[in-house]
Design a protein around this motif. Structure first.
Motif, mmCIF file in Angstrom:
data_model
loop_
_atom_site.group_PDB
_atom_site.id
_atom_site.type_symbol
_atom_site.label_atom_id
_atom_site.label_comp_id
_atom_site.label_asym_id
_atom_site.label_seq_id
_atom_site.Cartn_x
_atom_site.Cartn_y
_atom_site.Cartn_z
ATOM 1 N N VAL A 49 11.586 93.423 91.038
ATOM 2 C CA VAL A 49 12.758 92.588 90.205
ATOM 3 C C VAL A 49 14.231 93.371 90.630
ATOM 4 C CG1 VAL A 49 13.408 90.814 89.126
ATOM 5 C CG2 VAL A 49 11.053 90.394 89.782
ATOM 6 N N GLU A 50 14.192 94.248 90.413
ATOM 7 C CA GLU A 50 15.112 94.442 90.355
ATOM 8 C C GLU A 50 15.791 94.723 91.362
ATOM 9 O OE1 GLU A 50 17.366 94.846 87.624
ATOM 10 O OE2 GLU A 50 15.799 93.873 86.842
ATOM 11 N N GLN A 51 15.051 95.238 92.875
ATOM 12 C CA GLN A 51 15.467 95.331 94.209
ATOM 13 C C GLN A 51 15.982 94.047 94.548
ATOM 14 O OE1 GLN A 51 12.821 97.534 96.829
ATOM 15 N NE2 GLN A 51 11.573 98.630 95.108
ATOM 16 N N ALA A 57 28.807 89.423 90.562
ATOM 17 C CA ALA A 57 29.750 90.236 90.730
ATOM 18 C C ALA A 57 30.029 91.145 92.024
ATOM 19 C CB ALA A 57 29.814 91.446 89.745
ATOM 20 N N ASP A 58 28.139 91.302 92.368
ATOM 21 C CA ASP A 58 28.117 91.942 93.855
ATOM 22 C C ASP A 58 29.208 90.892 95.018
ATOM 23 O OD1 ASP A 58 26.968 94.239 92.526
ATOM 24 O OD2 ASP A 58 25.017 93.163 93.524
ATOM 25 N N GLU A 59 28.533 89.794 94.623
ATOM 26 C CA GLU A 59 28.891 88.542 95.964
ATOM 27 C C GLU A 59 30.269 88.531 95.618
ATOM 28 O OE1 GLU A 59 28.421 83.621 96.603
ATOM 29 O OE2 GLU A 59 28.994 84.083 94.546
ATOM 30 N N LYS A 60 31.321 88.846 95.264
ATOM 31 C CA LYS A 60 33.158 88.480 94.472
ATOM 32 C C LYS A 60 33.756 89.823 95.327
ATOM 33 C CE LYS A 60 33.207 86.066 90.689
ATOM 34 N NZ LYS A 60 33.827 85.303 89.443
ATOM 35 N N ALA A 61 32.914 91.041 95.306
ATOM 36 C CA ALA A 61 32.905 92.987 95.777
ATOM 37 C C ALA A 61 32.579 92.027 97.678
ATOM 38 C CB ALA A 61 32.240 93.317 94.989
ATOM 39 N N GLY A 62 32.155 91.188 98.195
ATOM 40 C CA GLY A 62 31.853 91.700 99.135
ATOM 41 C C GLY A 62 30.737 92.279 99.155
ATOM 42 N N PRO A 64 26.884 93.382 100.910
ATOM 43 C CA PRO A 64 25.882 93.091 101.775
ATOM 44 C C PRO A 64 24.414 93.837 101.164
ATOM 45 C CG PRO A 64 25.965 96.258 101.708
ATOM 46 C CD PRO A 64 27.350 95.926 101.102
ATOM 47 N N ASN A 65 24.233 92.240 101.731
ATOM 48 C CA ASN A 65 22.623 92.786 101.361
ATOM 49 C C ASN A 65 21.537 93.905 101.091
ATOM 50 O OD1 ASN A 65 19.664 91.260 101.175
ATOM 51 N ND2 ASN A 65 19.521 90.501 102.956
ATOM 52 N N PRO A 66 21.013 94.685 99.877
ATOM 53 C CA PRO A 66 20.961 95.618 99.346
ATOM 54 C C PRO A 66 19.071 95.327 100.074
ATOM 55 C CG PRO A 66 21.225 93.822 97.896
ATOM 56 C CD PRO A 66 21.828 93.390 98.445
ATOM 57 N N ALA A 78 20.256 83.025 98.835
ATOM 58 C CA ALA A 78 18.831 83.354 98.920
ATOM 59 C C ALA A 78 18.003 84.554 98.100
ATOM 60 C CB ALA A 78 19.330 83.975 100.322
ATOM 61 N N LEU A 79 18.945 85.672 97.914
ATOM 62 C CA LEU A 79 18.272 86.816 96.981
ATOM 63 C C LEU A 79 17.727 85.888 95.700
ATOM 64 C CD1 LEU A 79 20.695 89.441 98.394
ATOM 65 C CD2 LEU A 79 17.999 88.895 99.553
ATOM 66 N N ASN A 80 18.408 85.278 94.929
ATOM 67 C CA ASN A 80 18.224 85.285 93.649
ATOM 68 C C ASN A 80 17.143 83.932 93.946
ATOM 69 O OD1 ASN A 80 20.343 85.923 91.152
ATOM 70 N ND2 ASN A 80 21.710 85.190 93.059
ATOM 71 N N ASN A 81 16.862 83.100 95.149
ATOM 72 C CA ASN A 81 15.567 82.747 95.231
ATOM 73 C C ASN A 81 14.982 83.265 95.583
ATOM 74 O OD1 ASN A 81 17.268 79.547 94.651
ATOM 75 N ND2 ASN A 81 17.669 79.615 97.289
ATOM 76 N N PHE A 82 14.562 84.674 96.324
ATOM 77 C CA PHE A 82 13.675 85.071 96.385
ATOM 78 C C PHE A 82 13.143 85.539 95.154
ATOM 79 C CE2 PHE A 82 15.131 85.597 100.350
ATOM 80 C CZ PHE A 82 14.148 84.910 100.942
ATOM 81 N N LYS A 83 14.158 86.205 94.279
ATOM 82 C CA LYS A 83 14.036 87.051 92.812
ATOM 83 C C LYS A 83 13.025 86.422 92.135
ATOM 84 C CE LYS A 83 16.618 89.465 88.944
ATOM 85 N NZ LYS A 83 17.478 89.520 88.897
#
Length: 245
Positions: A49-51, A57-62, A64-66, A78-83
């Motif tokens: 879940v953490e990964q 804040a990550d979005e505002k900082a631009g 990349p997909n980690p 998308a990542l929040n849907n997966f999480k």
């Protein structure tokens, strides 16, 4: 490996759209991170879940997909849907990972179908309300900006009808209900708000519950929730003489 039991459990606890979204996202995570059952048994599901975390804040900082998951464009939704799907599966497993299917009589089945038809009409109206509000979001409150990319955002408790942001940077969860709004809707929208707070997506979160009218219990409940407000919608009609040849 997730199976039909999880799909059945989802259908019993979520709307059809949310159930389908959670199941599809969970399968996608398995394709890239391995068997979710194995993660649960090994105690690594929380780590997974953490990964998958990707904050506002990550979005505002631009950033990349980690993750290993391929997503197009902005990874935030998308990542929040997966999480959310993985958290949902964890909850399913915590409950024992079983789905109970009740045996129904013919009359009970007929009542269920009638209820589904009624709910289907209500869902259609709520979907139309959502489309209209998305087109004129500032009529609900001046300065609101929709930030969900035009689609319902999936969180652990379900799908947020509309996620917006006000000029102060506060996230605004908007839930739409056709007809009379009851106390249960208060729990639903505050659950969505709590999910956003838990995921640390926003520093501030508030909610707006929109309905045709509100029963006494809903009005009483909202009095003790300063971050939640009620908004009543109304329809209006205009008439004109038709053109004749």
């Amino acid at each position: 490996m997730i199976d039909s039991l999880f799909r059945t459990w989802l259908s019993e606890n979520y709307s059809s759209n949310s159930a389908a979204s959670h199941f599809s996202c969970a399968k996608r995570v398995e394709e890239h991170y391995g068997d979710l059952d194995a993660h649960f048994d090994d105690g690594t599901l929380d780590d997974l879940v953490e990964q998958l975390a990707y904050s506002k804040a990550d979005e505002k900082a631009g950033k990349p997909n980690p993750t290993k998951l391929p997503v197009g464009g902005n990874p935030y939704n998308a990542l929040n849907n997966f999480k959310s799907a993985v958290r949902c599966y964890r909850f399913f497993k915590d409950q024992g990972g079983v789905a109970e299917v009740a045996t129904e009589s013919v009359l009970e089945k007929a009542a269920e179908i009638a209820k589904a038809n009624k709910e289907g009409k209500q869902f259609e109206l709520e979907r139309n309300l959502q489309a209209a509000l998305r087109a004129e979001i500032c009529q609900l409150e001046p300065g609101l900006k929709i930030i969900d990319g035009g689609n319902e955002l999936s969180v652990a408790s379900g799908n947020i009808d509309i996620l917006a942001e006000d000029p102060s940077g506060c996230a605004v969860v908007i839930e739409l209900k056709a007809g009379i709004v009851k106390r249960e809707a208060i729990g639903q929208i505050t659950g969505y708000m709590g999910d956003l707070v838990e995921d640390e997506k926003f520093d501030k979160v508030r909610g707006i519950l929109v309905g045709a009218t509100f029963d006494k219990s809903a009005r009483a409940a909202v009095r003790v929730i300063p971050t939640l407000s009620l908004k009543q919608y109304r329809f209006s009609f205009s008439f004109s003489e038709p053109q004749v040849a």
